[in-house]
Design a protein around this motif. Structure first.
Motif, PDB file in Angstrom:
ATOM      1  N   ASP A  13       0.792  -1.219   0.053  1.00 31.89           N
ATOM      2  CA  ASP A  13      -0.135  -0.071   0.000  1.00 31.89           C
ATOM      3  C   ASP A  13       0.768   1.360  -0.026  1.00 31.89           C
ATOM      4  O   ASP A  13       2.021   1.248   0.609  1.00 31.89           O
ATOM      5  CB  ASP A  13      -0.869   0.141   1.153  1.00 31.89           C
ATOM      6  N   ASP A  14       0.415   2.287  -0.703  1.00 30.30           N
ATOM      7  CA  ASP A  14       1.114   3.456  -0.904  1.00 30.30           C
ATOM      8  C   ASP A  14       0.036   4.656  -0.899  1.00 30.30           C
ATOM      9  O   ASP A  14      -0.933   4.311  -1.617  1.00 30.30           O
ATOM     10  CB  ASP A  14       2.104   3.229  -1.912  1.00 30.30           C
ATOM     11  N   PRO A  15       0.469   5.975  -0.732  1.00 28.65           N
ATOM     12  CA  PRO A  15      -0.660   6.985  -1.069  1.00 28.65           C
ATOM     13  C   PRO A  15      -0.800   7.111  -2.386  1.00 28.65           C
ATOM     14  O   PRO A  15      -1.896   7.620  -2.935  1.00 28.65           O
ATOM     15  CB  PRO A  15       0.124   8.101  -0.384  1.00 28.65           C
ATOM     16  N   SER A  16       0.019   6.763  -3.404  1.00 30.83           N
ATOM     17  CA  SER A  16      -0.009   6.609  -4.720  1.00 30.83           C
ATOM     18  C   SER A  16      -1.376   5.718  -5.321  1.00 30.83           C
ATOM     19  O   SER A  16      -1.539   5.848  -6.478  1.00 30.83           O
ATOM     20  CB  SER A  16       1.276   6.696  -5.459  1.00 30.83           C
ATOM     21  N   THR A  31      -4.561   3.565  -5.830  1.00 29.79           N
ATOM     22  CA  THR A  31      -5.918   3.923  -5.447  1.00 29.79           C
ATOM     23  C   THR A  31      -6.516   2.734  -4.384  1.00 29.79           C
ATOM     24  O   THR A  31      -7.477   3.273  -3.665  1.00 29.79           O
ATOM     25  CB  THR A  31      -7.006   3.878  -6.761  1.00 29.79           C
TER      26      THR A  31
END
Length: 163
Positions: A137-140, A142
């Motif tokens: 998971d990463d802020p970039s 969706t």
């Protein structure tokens, strides 16, 4: 139909693949059927569907899975490799960590010094093969990316993406 400047060149309206389609084969068939109905053609219907189907019914055997990474295991139990998708191309490590609780991860995933996810050691019920269930998971992103790190050939481990 409203004229879009191409009405003489392309008289029929093209159909999008329906959003509710669960498989590419079903979506292709629905799109081919929509094109056939919109064009008012019946003679070429079998050819349209066969062309759209792309021989899916003839495929058999192993299917290509969505491999997004290749890793090698070190003596300390960590994995070093690369994650590659259309948007990501980075070196990554999957390192074992001390469990803090019953549900805490067994591994941490990092890329460029930044934590990218976690992994849990599992064992397949039917074969007993060990694998790592990974959540990236990463802020970039969706949405989180779920994957499985499985042993491949010649000591290589493959990171297989799933939805």
């Amino acid at each position: 139909m409203a004229s879009n400047g191409f009405a003489d060149l392309l008289p029929l309206r093209l159909s999008r693949i329906p959003r509710e389609a669960r498989s590419s084969a079903a979506a292709v068939l629905r799109s081919a059927a929509a094109l056939r109905v919109q064009a008012g053609r019946t003679a070429a219907s079998a050819t349209t569907i066969e062309a759209a189907w792309c021989g899916f019914e003839e495929q058999s055997g192993d299917t290509t899975m969505a491999q997004i990474g290749t890793f090698t295991r070190s003596d300390d139990g960590s994995f070093t490799g690369q994650i590659r998708t259309l948007n990501i191309n980075t070196k990554a490590t999957i390192r074992p960590v001390a469990k803090e609780g019953e549900r805490s991860p067994d591994y941490r995933v990092a890329a460029n010094g930044v934590e990218l996810g976690a992994g849990w050691g599992k064992q397949a019920k039917d074969t007993g093969a060990e694998y790592v269930s990974v959540k990236l998971d990463d802020p970039s992103f969706t949405a989180p990316v779920y994957a499985t790190l499985v042993a491949g050939e010649n000591g290589e481990h493959r990171l297989i993406w799933s939805r």
